[in-house]
Enzyme design. Sequence first.
Site, short mmCIF file in Angstrom:
data_model
loop_
_atom_site.label_atom_id
_atom_site.label_comp_id
_atom_site.label_asym_id
_atom_site.label_seq_id
_atom_site.Cartn_x
_atom_site.Cartn_y
_atom_site.Cartn_z
N SER A 144 44.34 31.81 40.67
CA SER A 144 43.17 32.85 40.94
C SER A 144 42.80 33.28 39.50
O SER A 144 43.30 33.26 38.72
CB SER A 144 43.92 34.07 41.69
OG SER A 144 42.79 35.01 41.71
N TYR A 187 50.41 40.72 42.07
CA TYR A 187 49.70 39.49 42.44
C TYR A 187 49.21 38.82 41.25
O TYR A 187 49.43 37.50 41.14
CB TYR A 187 48.79 39.67 43.78
CG TYR A 187 47.92 38.34 43.93
CD1 TYR A 187 48.65 37.74 45.01
CD2 TYR A 187 46.73 38.01 43.59
CE1 TYR A 187 47.77 36.43 45.45
CE2 TYR A 187 46.01 37.06 43.88
CZ TYR A 187 46.51 36.27 44.72
OH TYR A 187 45.77 35.22 45.19
#
Length: 244
Positions: free
Chosen positions: A136, A149
């Site tokens: 990401s 995360y």
Amino acid sequence: MQLNFSGLQALVTGAGKGIGRDTVKALHGLGARVLAVSRTNTDLVSLSKECPGIETVCVDLGDWEATERALGSVGPVDLLVNNAAVALLQPFLEVTKEAFDRAFNVNLRSVVQVSQIVARGMIHRGVPGSIVNVSSMVAHVTFPNLSVYSSTKGAMTMLTKAMASELGPYKIRVNSVDPTVVPTAMSQKILTDPELVRKLKERHPLRKFADMEDVVNSILFLLSDRSASTSGSGILVDGGYLAS
């Protein structure tokens, strides 16, 4: 760019929804034999109806022992997409041990475990292979309530490089795809504030989030021989976000 994966076996984790599901459908359409892995059996059942002939495995990749039982003797795999992930939203000062452990177990530890299983099989067979880790852009930039995360994805960046370095002599390439916001169920949990969505889009030079197809096409490119000299790299599919 015409791709053909006929005769190759692909394994995709987090295959039930979002990027993983669309990757399975794309690989299946391009001739690959696909093993789809998800912890949600209903998703696998519906995916099997969309892609007749795929194999499915239902397992929680956050459970090391269960994963070993489910995938330890998975058979020959030529292409691996490590896509499974959880995003547990917590402000940094409220991060719990349970959320931290769950995120790292699914998002990072499972990448190590599944990649070990697959890479050992490639080495034993003496064949080249390609591994793509779905990361990401938050591996490189912070978002509110995503400290854990983001940390798993930041760690994945270095894990990708380390895997590429150690597996390269066996002709196994390892890369990552680092997308911006993609229209998935996971991202909808994060983007509940319309004002945040507006500000994020404005910061993207292209003034848009990534389409699912954009991310899947980057995964397919890295899996294919069209990227034969690319390893240890990450493709940003971020609409220019990190350039602004």
